[in-house]
Design an enzyme around this catalytic site. Structure first.
Site, PDB file in Angstrom:
ATOM      1  N   LYS A 193       1.343  -7.813  -2.285  1.00  0.00           N
ATOM      2  CA  LYS A 193       1.718  -6.500  -2.829  1.00  0.00           C
ATOM      3  C   LYS A 193       1.916  -5.452  -1.742  1.00  0.00           C
ATOM      4  CE  LYS A 193       0.615  -3.697  -6.843  1.00  0.00           C
ATOM      5  NZ  LYS A 193       2.050  -3.433  -6.974  1.00  0.00           N
ATOM      6  N   GLY A 240      -4.259  -5.864   3.444  1.00  0.00           N
ATOM      7  CA  GLY A 240      -3.837  -7.060   4.179  1.00  0.00           C
ATOM      8  C   GLY A 240      -2.329  -7.126   4.349  1.00  0.00           C
ATOM      9  N   CYS A 241      -1.616  -6.759   3.293  1.00  0.00           N
ATOM     10  CA  CYS A 241      -0.151  -6.842   3.318  1.00  0.00           C
ATOM     11  C   CYS A 241       0.430  -5.811   4.281  1.00  0.00           C
ATOM     12  CB  CYS A 241       0.415  -6.631   1.922  1.00  0.00           C
ATOM     13  SG  CYS A 241      -0.177  -7.899   0.766  1.00  0.00           S
ATOM     14  N   THR A 242      -0.198  -4.653   4.341  1.00  0.00           N
ATOM     15  CA  THR A 242       0.251  -3.613   5.267  1.00  0.00           C
ATOM     16  C   THR A 242       0.018  -4.063   6.707  1.00  0.00           C
ATOM     17  OG1 THR A 242      -0.168  -1.887   3.635  1.00  0.00           O
ATOM     18  CG2 THR A 242      -0.049  -1.196   5.940  1.00  0.00           C
ATOM     19  N   ALA A 244       2.598  -6.732   7.551  1.00  0.00           N
ATOM     20  CA  ALA A 244       3.928  -6.136   7.741  1.00  0.00           C
ATOM     21  C   ALA A 244       4.008  -5.400   9.081  1.00  0.00           C
ATOM     22  CB  ALA A 244       4.245  -5.182   6.592  1.00  0.00           C
TER      23      ALA A 244
END
Length: 149
Positions: free
Chosen positions: A34, A39-41, A44
């Protein structure tokens, strides 16, 4: 070990584009749960910070999640991501790569994207895949692999 072949697909991305794979380019396709989650940030930002190194190795990066194009555009702008993101709300691409998994969230079973990365060559061969991965050190590991090609 037999070489896996990248499923053929076309999907909408940020910047009003669509992408079809395979398309002759070395691609790092990464699936994440998401936009704007910790974690995704971090992941990325890792791909962003190593973007030039991936480009120098001839690889482009594409992220995939179930978020909308609008969410992706905001995420991209907020963190200055120099690569496109695929919006896959119907989980079409996710299912092609079998990254949808049952997870436990706060004691409930929910289906979500298992953080996964695939390196796909121009002919559509999946050269390497990571599934259920942890973010720390992952981008560096993918880059090290791409640099061996």
């Amino acid at each position: 070990m037999s070489m896996e072949i990248c499923p053929t697909f076309t999907a909408p991305t940020t910047a009003g584009q669509t992408i079809s794979l395979p398309d002759g380019q070395l691609t790092v396709l990464y699936f994440y749960p998401k936009d704007n989650t910790p974690g995704c940030t971090t992941e990325a930002q890792g791909f962003r910070d190593q973007h030039a190194a991936f480009a120098a190795a001839g690889a482009r990066i594409i992220g995939v999640s179930r978020d909308s194009i609008k969410s992706h555009e905001n995420f991209k702008a907020k963190f200055e991501l120099p690569f496109e993101l695929i919006s896959d709300p119907e989980e079409t691409v996710c299912n092609l790569f079998a990254v949808m998994k049952l997870k436990n969230m706060y004691g409930k079973q929910v289906t979500g994207i298992e953080r996964s990365t695939f390196v796909i060559d121009g002919a559509g061969n999946i050269l390497r895949q990571w599934r259920g991965l942890k973010v720390p050190g992952h981008v560096e590991e993918v880059l090290a692999f791409v640099n061996t090609l």
